[in-house]
Enzyme design. Structure first.
Site, PDB file in Angstrom:
ATOM      1  N   GLU A 189       0.821  -1.211   0.000  1.00  0.00           N
ATOM      2  CA  GLU A 189       0.000   0.000   0.000  1.00  0.00           C
ATOM      3  C   GLU A 189       0.855   1.261   0.000  1.00  0.00           C
ATOM      4  OE1 GLU A 189      -3.825   2.040   2.221  1.00  0.00           O
ATOM      5  OE2 GLU A 189      -2.722   0.462   3.275  1.00  0.00           O
ATOM      6  N   GLU A 288     -12.035   1.792   4.162  1.00  0.00           N
ATOM      7  CA  GLU A 288     -11.089   2.241   5.185  1.00  0.00           C
ATOM      8  C   GLU A 288     -11.206   3.749   5.380  1.00  0.00           C
ATOM      9  OE1 GLU A 288      -6.601   1.062   6.488  1.00  0.00           O
ATOM     10  OE2 GLU A 288      -6.835   2.153   4.616  1.00  0.00           O
TER      11      GLU A 288
END
Length: 314
Positions: A189, A288
């Protein structure tokens, strides 16, 4: 928001949910495991996190899973899964299986962070990372997880960037060798939390994944972070497509639900849906982010935003 703070907050906070075209459906209103009767039929696999529906479903994690399924969600993610007791992990795994829900990402514990930068090439850091991968395999088996988040950590600024990149690739190859036999995949990420982070853009992550050259190492394309760091979202998705394994969501500014900021999520969702369908691919979209409003009102607003953003024509 720094990831460790987000993990802490999402494990403790309430979240989001508006059911039906405008009213929330409680878990008690429908039979357990009644996904075919879910209030909403989403085109994509959106994955809430624990705490997101706490005002509507209560604090019990299993009740929250039932509530998510009743609203039409077919996946979850839980950054802090590795920190949960083994019996809780097993219980979550069994309930996900019963509900027909998929497990999204959890974060590999010490899989690379500011104190454990893989760019440094230090053996002690590599050992910590590989130990985290080995433990992640056991957690993944308990919850039937395929995806786990890895962040390589900070720059090692006394080394040339090419040397740092080589160190990261070498460490990730060894991690991928641990995960691949179990059909598990680390998703790297790139983040926007601080400019000290080594992994910052999708094209950089693409390059590293190509270097690792393993099905066990792909990109976690977090649309919120990439909007902040590079913009031009749909072209970047296209360029990195072959190496993307997972998506995450959050509008910018604010890191709240879609429709609260500048990102046109309806168009992005439509683009990924059509492109994935043409190639018989399937992605989880991890939610998220936080809620733009508190309490049940915020949960209703959040679900309304997902209903709207998922209403694209195909």
């Amino acid at each position: 928001m720094i990831r460790r703070d987000f993990v802490k907050n999402t494990l403790a906070s309430a979240g989001a949910m508006l059911a039906g075209t405008s009213s929330i459906v409680s878990a008690a209103d429908q039979p357990a495991g009644s996904s075919p009767m879910a209030k909403n039929k989403f085109k994509l696999m959106y994955a809430p996190h624990f705490g997101m529906f706490e005002n509507s479903a209560g604090k019990d994690l299993i009740d929250q899973l039932k509530f998510m399924a009743d609203q039409g969600f077919t996946a979850i993610e839980d950054n802090g899964m590795m920190g949960r007791p083994v019996d809780v992990q097993e219980k979550i795994g069994k309930e996900l299986d019963r509900l027909g829900m998929k497990m999204g990402v959890f974060v590999v514990d010490k899989g690379g962070n500011s104190q454990n930068s893989l760019a440094a090439g230090k053996q002690e850091y590599i050992d910590i990372f590989l130990n985290g991968c080995k433990r992640a395999v056991e957690v993944g088996k308990r919850v039937n997880a395929k995806w786990m988040t890895v962040v390589p950590g900070d720059f090692e600024r006394n080394l040339p960037i090419g040397i740092q990149t080589g160190h990261v690739i070498d460490a990730l190859r060894r991690g991928a060798d641990i995960l691949a036999p179990h059909n598990m995949t680390m998703v790297l990420e790139p983040l926007s939390d601080t400019p000290n982070l080594f992994l910052r853009t999708s094209d950089q992550t693409y390059e590293i994944c190509r270097g690792v050259n393993s099905p066990a190492c792909k990109i976690l394309f977090d649309i919120y972070h990439m909007q902040k760091n590079e913009g031009h979202i749909i072209p970047h998705i296209n360029w990195c497509w072959s190496e993307i394994g997972y998506f995450q969501i959050g509008d910018n500014p604010g890191r709240k639900e879609p429709t609260t900021g500048e990102i046109n999520y309806k168009n992005i969702f439509k683009h990924v849906y059509q492109k994935a369908k043409a190639e018989n691919k399937e992605f989880i979209f991890g939610m998220e982010h936080g809620n733009s409003r508190p309490g049940k009102e915020g949960e209703e607003a959040l679900l309304k935003a997902y209903i709207e953003s998922d209403s694209f024509q195909v």
